[in-house]
Design a protein around this motif. Structure first.
Motif, PDB file in Angstrom:
ATOM      1  N   LEU A 160      33.821   2.280 -16.378  1.00  0.00           N
ATOM      2  CA  LEU A 160      33.281   2.652 -17.687  1.00  0.00           C
ATOM      3  C   LEU A 160      32.654   4.040 -17.686  1.00  0.00           C
ATOM      4  CD1 LEU A 160      31.452  -0.717 -18.570  1.00  0.00           C
ATOM      5  CD2 LEU A 160      33.837  -0.091 -19.014  1.00  0.00           C
ATOM      6  N   ILE A 161      32.657   4.722 -16.553  1.00  0.00           N
ATOM      7  CA  ILE A 161      31.959   6.009 -16.427  1.00  0.00           C
ATOM      8  C   ILE A 161      32.860   7.167 -16.853  1.00  0.00           C
ATOM      9  CG2 ILE A 161      30.932   7.653 -14.804  1.00  0.00           C
ATOM     10  CD1 ILE A 161      29.984   5.296 -13.138  1.00  0.00           C
ATOM     11  N   ASP A 162      32.311   8.051 -17.686  1.00  0.00           N
ATOM     12  CA  ASP A 162      32.913   9.356 -17.958  1.00  0.00           C
ATOM     13  C   ASP A 162      32.151  10.391 -17.128  1.00  0.00           C
ATOM     14  OD1 ASP A 162      34.495   8.083 -19.830  1.00  0.00           O
ATOM     15  OD2 ASP A 162      33.702   9.161 -21.559  1.00  0.00           O
ATOM     16  N   LEU A 163      32.753  10.854 -16.065  1.00  0.00           N
ATOM     17  CA  LEU A 163      32.128  11.929 -15.276  1.00  0.00           C
ATOM     18  C   LEU A 163      32.147  13.219 -16.098  1.00  0.00           C
ATOM     19  CD1 LEU A 163      33.542  11.562 -11.657  1.00  0.00           C
ATOM     20  CD2 LEU A 163      31.259  10.976 -12.492  1.00  0.00           C
ATOM     21  N   THR A 164      31.049  13.936 -16.077  1.00  0.00           N
ATOM     22  CA  THR A 164      30.902  15.059 -17.002  1.00  0.00           C
ATOM     23  C   THR A 164      30.477  16.333 -16.289  1.00  0.00           C
ATOM     24  OG1 THR A 164      30.266  13.524 -18.766  1.00  0.00           O
ATOM     25  CG2 THR A 164      29.688  15.830 -19.076  1.00  0.00           C
ATOM     26  N   ASP A 165      31.154  17.430 -16.635  1.00  0.00           N
ATOM     27  CA  ASP A 165      30.690  18.765 -16.243  1.00  0.00           C
ATOM     28  C   ASP A 165      30.779  19.660 -17.471  1.00  0.00           C
ATOM     29  OD1 ASP A 165      30.106  21.258 -15.304  1.00  0.00           O
ATOM     30  OD2 ASP A 165      31.558  21.256 -13.665  1.00  0.00           O
ATOM     31  N   LEU A 166      29.646  19.788 -18.143  1.00  0.00           N
ATOM     32  CA  LEU A 166      29.554  20.677 -19.303  1.00  0.00           C
ATOM     33  C   LEU A 166      28.491  21.741 -19.041  1.00  0.00           C
ATOM     34  CD1 LEU A 166      29.923  17.989 -22.089  1.00  0.00           C
ATOM     35  CD2 LEU A 166      31.620  19.703 -21.417  1.00  0.00           C
ATOM     36  N   ASP A 167      28.414  22.126 -17.785  1.00  0.00           N
ATOM     37  CA  ASP A 167      27.531  23.228 -17.390  1.00  0.00           C
ATOM     38  C   ASP A 167      28.120  24.547 -17.884  1.00  0.00           C
ATOM     39  OD1 ASP A 167      25.278  23.681 -14.921  1.00  0.00           O
ATOM     40  OD2 ASP A 167      26.486  25.405 -15.503  1.00  0.00           O
ATOM     41  N   GLU A 168      27.270  25.408 -18.372  1.00  0.00           N
ATOM     42  CA  GLU A 168      27.754  26.715 -18.878  1.00  0.00           C
ATOM     43  C   GLU A 168      28.474  27.500 -17.789  1.00  0.00           C
ATOM     44  OE1 GLU A 168      27.874  27.863 -21.843  1.00  0.00           O
ATOM     45  OE2 GLU A 168      26.681  26.360 -22.886  1.00  0.00           O
ATOM     46  N   ASN A 169      28.094  27.272 -16.536  1.00  0.00           N
ATOM     47  CA  ASN A 169      28.688  28.006 -15.420  1.00  0.00           C
ATOM     48  C   ASN A 169      29.803  27.239 -14.722  1.00  0.00           C
ATOM     49  OD1 ASN A 169      26.848  30.206 -15.709  1.00  0.00           O
ATOM     50  ND2 ASN A 169      25.269  28.951 -14.744  1.00  0.00           N
ATOM     51  N   SER A 170      30.345  26.236 -15.389  1.00  0.00           N
ATOM     52  CA  SER A 170      31.434  25.472 -14.784  1.00  0.00           C
ATOM     53  C   SER A 170      32.610  26.390 -14.465  1.00  0.00           C
ATOM     54  CB  SER A 170      31.887  24.351 -15.719  1.00  0.00           C
ATOM     55  OG  SER A 170      32.811  23.510 -15.058  1.00  0.00           O
ATOM     56  N   SER A 171      33.462  25.951 -13.548  1.00  0.00           N
ATOM     57  CA  SER A 171      34.564  26.772 -13.057  1.00  0.00           C
ATOM     58  C   SER A 171      35.755  25.879 -12.742  1.00  0.00           C
ATOM     59  CB  SER A 171      34.133  27.494 -11.779  1.00  0.00           C
ATOM     60  OG  SER A 171      33.884  26.532 -10.755  1.00  0.00           O
ATOM     61  N   PRO A 172      36.933  26.466 -12.551  1.00  0.00           N
ATOM     62  CA  PRO A 172      38.078  25.644 -12.133  1.00  0.00           C
ATOM     63  C   PRO A 172      37.801  24.883 -10.836  1.00  0.00           C
ATOM     64  CG  PRO A 172      38.836  27.787 -12.876  1.00  0.00           C
ATOM     65  CD  PRO A 172      37.337  27.865 -12.829  1.00  0.00           C
ATOM     66  N   GLN A 173      37.044  25.489  -9.930  1.00  0.00           N
ATOM     67  CA  GLN A 173      36.718  24.821  -8.666  1.00  0.00           C
ATOM     68  C   GLN A 173      35.819  23.605  -8.915  1.00  0.00           C
ATOM     69  OE1 GLN A 173      36.394  28.145  -9.250  1.00  0.00           O
ATOM     70  NE2 GLN A 173      38.135  28.867  -8.001  1.00  0.00           N
ATOM     71  N   PRO A 193      37.263   5.312  -3.666  1.00  0.00           N
ATOM     72  CA  PRO A 193      37.930   4.273  -2.871  1.00  0.00           C
ATOM     73  C   PRO A 193      37.914   2.900  -3.546  1.00  0.00           C
ATOM     74  CG  PRO A 193      36.419   5.558  -1.512  1.00  0.00           C
ATOM     75  CD  PRO A 193      36.152   5.948  -2.924  1.00  0.00           C
ATOM     76  N   HIS A 194      37.048   2.755  -4.555  1.00  0.00           N
ATOM     77  CA  HIS A 194      36.901   1.463  -5.232  1.00  0.00           C
ATOM     78  C   HIS A 194      37.598   1.447  -6.589  1.00  0.00           C
ATOM     79  CE1 HIS A 194      33.914   0.591  -2.149  1.00  0.00           C
ATOM     80  NE2 HIS A 194      33.423   1.800  -2.387  1.00  0.00           N
ATOM     81  N   GLY A 195      38.293   2.544  -6.919  1.00  0.00           N
ATOM     82  CA  GLY A 195      38.970   2.647  -8.209  1.00  0.00           C
ATOM     83  C   GLY A 195      38.507   3.879  -8.956  1.00  0.00           C
ATOM     84  N   PRO A 196      39.220   4.243 -10.018  1.00  0.00           N
ATOM     85  CA  PRO A 196      38.882   5.457 -10.754  1.00  0.00           C
ATOM     86  C   PRO A 196      37.798   5.223 -11.810  1.00  0.00           C
ATOM     87  CG  PRO A 196      40.862   4.483 -11.666  1.00  0.00           C
ATOM     88  CD  PRO A 196      40.467   3.622 -10.487  1.00  0.00           C
ATOM     89  N   THR A 197      37.172   6.305 -12.223  1.00  0.00           N
ATOM     90  CA  THR A 197      36.319   6.268 -13.406  1.00  0.00           C
ATOM     91  C   THR A 197      37.211   6.275 -14.649  1.00  0.00           C
ATOM     92  OG1 THR A 197      36.122   8.675 -13.594  1.00  0.00           O
ATOM     93  CG2 THR A 197      34.524   7.548 -12.177  1.00  0.00           C
ATOM     94  N   ALA A 198      36.608   6.074 -15.809  1.00  0.00           N
ATOM     95  CA  ALA A 198      37.388   6.041 -17.055  1.00  0.00           C
ATOM     96  C   ALA A 198      37.958   7.408 -17.386  1.00  0.00           C
ATOM     97  CB  ALA A 198      36.513   5.549 -18.205  1.00  0.00           C
ATOM     98  N   ALA A 199      37.135   8.448 -17.239  1.00  0.00           N
ATOM     99  CA  ALA A 199      37.527   9.779 -17.708  1.00  0.00           C
ATOM    100  C   ALA A 199      36.673  10.828 -17.027  1.00  0.00           C
ATOM    101  CB  ALA A 199      37.342   9.879 -19.231  1.00  0.00           C
ATOM    102  N   ILE A 200      37.091  12.079 -17.180  1.00  0.00           N
ATOM    103  CA  ILE A 200      36.188  13.204 -16.957  1.00  0.00           C
ATOM    104  C   ILE A 200      36.062  13.936 -18.291  1.00  0.00           C
ATOM    105  CG2 ILE A 200      36.785  13.435 -14.511  1.00  0.00           C
ATOM    106  CD1 ILE A 200      38.337  16.017 -15.312  1.00  0.00           C
ATOM    107  N   CYS A 201      34.879  14.481 -18.532  1.00  0.00           N
ATOM    108  CA  CYS A 201      34.617  15.222 -19.771  1.00  0.00           C
ATOM    109  C   CYS A 201      34.244  16.653 -19.403  1.00  0.00           C
ATOM    110  CB  CYS A 201      33.500  14.552 -20.570  1.00  0.00           C
ATOM    111  SG  CYS A 201      33.259  15.288 -22.213  1.00  0.00           S
ATOM    112  N   ILE A 202      35.034  17.608 -19.888  1.00  0.00           N
ATOM    113  CA  ILE A 202      34.933  19.007 -19.445  1.00  0.00           C
ATOM    114  C   ILE A 202      35.100  19.940 -20.646  1.00  0.00           C
ATOM    115  CG2 ILE A 202      35.726  18.594 -17.081  1.00  0.00           C
ATOM    116  CD1 ILE A 202      38.570  19.255 -18.042  1.00  0.00           C
ATOM    117  N   ALA A 209      38.779  14.072 -21.238  1.00  0.00           N
ATOM    118  CA  ALA A 209      38.020  14.236 -22.479  1.00  0.00           C
ATOM    119  C   ALA A 209      37.476  15.653 -22.540  1.00  0.00           C
ATOM    120  CB  ALA A 209      36.871  13.235 -22.536  1.00  0.00           C
ATOM    121  N   THR A 210      37.393  16.178 -23.749  1.00  0.00           N
ATOM    122  CA  THR A 210      36.790  17.497 -23.925  1.00  0.00           C
ATOM    123  C   THR A 210      35.960  17.506 -25.200  1.00  0.00           C
ATOM    124  OG1 THR A 210      37.217  19.877 -23.797  1.00  0.00           O
ATOM    125  CG2 THR A 210      38.658  18.604 -25.252  1.00  0.00           C
TER     126      THR A 210
END
Length: 257
Positions: A16-29, A41-50, A70-71
């Motif tokens: 159920l987790i959406d991992l999020t990186d909406l930091d102003e200094n985010s980067s491709p890395q 190792p226990h399965g994927p999260t629902a989404a990433i939000c970028i 997600a964006t």
């Protein structure tokens, strides 16, 4: 909570987790690291939000994994420039976004009513069509008033939001049980097929468990699933993995969105 209970809760929370990186200094890395973190190792999260500028990068990295991209549009301030919001949405979908998180023009909503908010949600939903889910961020900590939160929830649901979301994670007050209860009750009354996303300040399994208990109470057990419930809470994954790896709690004193 004993070890077995924490593990059982962690298994429920992880997808159920959406991992999020909406930091102003985010980067491709940083997006590459977030994408890797989403496959545990226990399965994927629902989404990433970028940020929208990284959607193509993430799409290539996560192709075939089941992790949604997600964006955000109109983020984080929820302005009223309709043309800009629609252009952002169209580009994000073309780049491969699976989910669009739109910020309700909450200041305008509180001051002037629902006209612009309705038009914006309806227009963005039309662009999303069957290609992307639409999450509408209400910024409940800024709306503050219970009647405004209820009204904003109803407007978003009536205009086609697939999810209503508490917060951007960029203000002082983010997810609260009080706001989430109001939102869940609106979903129960108007659109049981819609979902909810508490976001911001949810760092421990205990925090997550309180919100899941609330969803079970209002919507009934068995309602929560990745199609109806998400956590916008990247730090929460640390505590989930600690529980699944038998390492106790890792997030009790963590900070972050």
């Amino acid at each position: 909570m004993n070890v077995d209970d924490r593990r059982a809760l962690a298994l429920r929370v992880l997808p159920l987790i959406d991992l999020t990186d909406l930091d102003e200094n985010s980067s491709p890395q940083a997006v590459a690291a977030l994408s890797a973190r989403a496959i545990t190792p226990h399965g994927p999260t629902a989404a990433i939000c970028i940020w929208p500028r990284f959607v193509e990068t993430a799409k290539a990295l996560l192709h075939g994994t089941g992790v949604r991209i997600a964006t955000v549009v109109n983020f984080p301030h929820g302005g009223t420039d309709m043309d800009a919001v629609l252009a952002e949405t169209e580009k994000a979908i073309a780049d491969g976004a699976d989910e669009i998180d739109l910020v309700l023009p909450y200041r305008d909503f509180a001051a002037n009513g629902a006209v612009i908010s309705r038009q914006m949600i309806k227009s963005v939903k039309k662009l999303c069509g069957n290609k992307a889910r639409l999450k509408v961020i209400l910024e409940t900590g800024e709306l503050a008033d219970e009647a405004l939160i209820e009204a904003a929830s109803e407007v978003a649901l009536e205009e086609g939001a697939d999810f209503i979301k508490t917060s951007t994670g960029k203000v002082e007050v983010n997810a609260t049980p009080e706001a989430v209860r109001i939102m869940l009750e609106a979903i129960r009354e108007f659109r049981r097929d819609a979902g909810i996303k508490p976001s911001g300040g949810i760092r421990t399994l205990e925090d997550a468990g309180h919100y899941l208990d609330l969803a079970d109470e209002v919507m009934g057990k068995g309602w929560t699933a990745p199609e109806t419930f998400r956590f916008g809470a990247s730090r929460l994954l640390d505590d989930v993995l600690a529980a699944l790896n038998g390492n106790g709690s890792a997030a009790a004193d963590s900070a972050g969105y």
